[in-house]
Design a protein around this motif. Structure first.
Motif, short mmCIF file in Angstrom:
data_model
loop_
_atom_site.label_atom_id
_atom_site.label_comp_id
_atom_site.label_asym_id
_atom_site.label_seq_id
_atom_site.Cartn_x
_atom_site.Cartn_y
_atom_site.Cartn_z
N ALA A 1 3.56 7.82 -7.59
CA ALA A 1 3.21 6.99 -6.85
C ALA A 1 3.29 5.54 -7.57
CB ALA A 1 1.51 6.39 -6.45
N LEU A 2 3.68 5.38 -8.49
CA LEU A 2 4.35 4.05 -8.80
C LEU A 2 5.62 4.07 -9.33
CD1 LEU A 2 1.02 3.05 -11.46
CD2 LEU A 2 1.91 2.27 -8.82
N THR A 3 6.30 5.62 -9.44
CA THR A 3 7.77 5.80 -9.78
C THR A 3 8.19 6.16 -8.59
OG1 THR A 3 7.03 7.90 -10.97
CG2 THR A 3 7.19 5.51 -12.06
N GLU A 4 7.91 7.88 -9.06
CA GLU A 4 8.85 8.54 -7.33
C GLU A 4 9.30 7.79 -6.32
OE1 GLU A 4 9.73 12.92 -6.32
OE2 GLU A 4 8.82 12.08 -8.41
N ASP B 1 8.58 3.39 -3.44
CA ASP B 1 9.07 2.19 -2.23
C ASP B 1 7.80 2.82 -0.93
OD1 ASP B 1 10.98 1.50 -2.79
OD2 ASP B 1 12.30 2.49 -2.21
N LYS B 2 7.20 4.12 -0.99
CA LYS B 2 5.94 5.11 0.23
C LYS B 2 5.19 3.94 -0.22
CE LYS B 2 4.31 8.79 1.54
NZ LYS B 2 4.16 10.56 1.72
N PHE B 3 4.76 3.68 -1.14
CA PHE B 3 3.24 3.24 -1.74
C PHE B 3 2.85 1.72 -1.50
CE2 PHE B 3 1.25 0.82 -5.95
CZ PHE B 3 0.00 1.26 -5.06
N TYR B 4 4.72 1.72 -1.65
CA TYR B 4 4.08 -0.09 -1.55
C TYR B 4 4.69 -1.18 -0.27
CZ TYR B 4 6.21 -5.16 -1.11
OH TYR B 4 6.66 -6.32 -1.94
N SER B 5 4.65 0.41 1.02
CA SER B 5 5.10 -0.15 2.24
C SER B 5 2.85 0.53 2.97
CB SER B 5 5.86 0.54 3.53
OG SER B 5 5.95 2.35 2.79
N GLN B 6 2.74 0.94 2.56
CA GLN B 6 1.30 1.73 2.49
C GLN B 6 -0.06 0.32 2.40
OE1 GLN B 6 0.19 5.27 1.64
NE2 GLN B 6 2.02 6.42 2.61
N CYS B 7 0.88 -0.84 0.96
CA CYS B 7 -0.12 -1.26 0.72
C CYS B 7 0.04 -2.73 1.42
CB CYS B 7 -0.29 -1.80 -0.89
SG CYS B 7 -0.58 -0.43 -1.91
N ASP B 8 -0.53 -2.64 3.00
CA ASP B 8 -0.26 -3.66 3.40
C ASP B 8 -1.63 -4.87 2.92
OD1 ASP B 8 -0.43 -5.41 5.99
OD2 ASP B 8 -0.05 -4.41 7.08
N PRO B 9 -1.04 -6.13 2.96
CA PRO B 9 -2.26 -7.29 2.84
C PRO B 9 -2.71 -7.42 4.28
CG PRO B 9 -0.41 -7.59 2.18
CD PRO B 9 0.69 -6.83 2.35
N TYR C 1 -5.19 6.33 -4.90
CA TYR C 1 -6.41 7.68 -5.96
C TYR C 1 -5.64 8.37 -6.18
CZ TYR C 1 -10.55 5.99 -3.06
OH TYR C 1 -11.28 5.00 -2.77
N GLY C 2 -5.62 8.88 -7.36
CA GLY C 2 -4.92 9.91 -7.75
C GLY C 2 -5.69 11.56 -7.73
N TRP D 1 -1.22 11.38 -4.58
CA TRP D 1 -2.31 10.31 -4.36
C TRP D 1 -1.92 9.95 -2.83
CZ3 TRP D 1 0.84 6.30 -2.01
CH2 TRP D 1 1.85 6.59 -1.52
N LYS D 2 -3.00 8.94 -2.87
CA LYS D 2 -3.27 8.13 -1.55
C LYS D 2 -3.97 6.86 -1.25
CE LYS D 2 -8.17 9.82 -0.82
NZ LYS D 2 -9.21 10.13 -0.02
N VAL D 3 -3.58 6.36 -0.59
CA VAL D 3 -3.91 4.91 -0.57
C VAL D 3 -4.93 5.28 0.90
CG1 VAL D 3 -3.10 2.68 -0.08
CG2 VAL D 3 -1.75 3.51 -1.28
#
Length: 240
Positions: free
Chosen positions: A25-28, A31-39, A47-48, A54-56
């Motif tokens: 989630a934090l490397t490969e 970008d997908k992880f970043y977009s899912q973390c909408d403030p 979660y791992g 992984w999932k947000v």
């Protein structure tokens, strides 16, 4: 429902699987992880899962939850920090959560079991160390048998960090990489004898002879023929 891990080895494997998911989630998949973390969304957690995914998601509604929960509200700080600093912060909290889950499962182990579990976990670089490029190999352990790609070898004795697939944060070593800049770099070395990728540090390089001295996470060292390694595609150089 799948039974919870109970033995030291089962808990350590659960830790490794969840860790690999968080690293992805934090490397490969960053970008997908970043977009899912909408403030603008509610409190979110990373979660791992033990299957390597992984999932947000929102925190569990059950109180108390079945397992320790990851840090809450990772999305709120996303736009208020430099992206790399935010990722590093999530990595630190992810490490804390991984330890909490492992010791939740390991609470019923005896003293020797808990020590063994910690030793296995502590032999693996943290999510933070890996994400920020600060991962260092751990000294100690039993000397490894030499790797000889031209003839069969016996099974490795040390419990060096290894995984069935590369971490997904590197690329195959090439001829152009064989220079003095390789010294101190982290990589993964494939052992065809047991089909595992071992985390290593490249300690020294002989550019002219295309040889390298490497060290595994258990402290054992070895001399490699880089021509053979490159030809066979057996080293993944972790990108910095």
């Amino acid at each position: 429902m799948k039974d919870h891990p109970r033995s030291v080895d089962e808990i350590a494997e659960d830790y490794r699987s969840r860790r690999e998911a968080l690293l992805r989630a934090l490397t490969e998949d960053v970008d997908k992880f970043y977009s899912q973390c909408d403030p603008d969304r509610e409190n979110l957690c990373l979660y791992g899962e033990p299957d390597g995914q992984w999932k947000v998601d929102l925190p569990e509604e059950e109180v108390p939850p079945e397992l320790p929960e990851p840090v809450l509200g990772i999305n709120f700080a996303r736009d208020g920090m430099q992206r790399k600093d935010w990722i590093a912060l999530i990595a630190v909290h992810s490490d804390a959560w991984l330890m909490a889950v492992a010791y939740y499962y390991g609470a019923k182990l005896d003293k020797e079991g808990r020590q063994k579990l910690f030793k296995q976990i502590n032999g693996i670089p943290t999510v933070y160390e890996t994400v920020t490029g600060k991962a260092k190999v751990v000294n100690g352990g039993k000397a490894a048998k030499k790797r000889k790609t031209t003839e069969p070898t016996a099974e490795r004795e040390p419990k060096a960090q290894a995984s069935a697939t590369p971490l997904g944060i590197g690329r195959l070593l090439t001829d152009n990489d064989v220079n003095l800049d390789l010294r101190g770099r982290q990589a993964e070395l494939f052992w065809p004898d047991d089909n595992l990728w071992y985390l290593i540090e490249i300690q020294n390089v002989n550019v002219r002879q295309k040889q390298a001295k490497i060290m595994y996470t258990d402290g054992s060292t070895e001399e490699l023929d880089l021509e053979e390694i490159i030809r066979d595609g057996h080293m993944s150089l972790i990108t910095q």
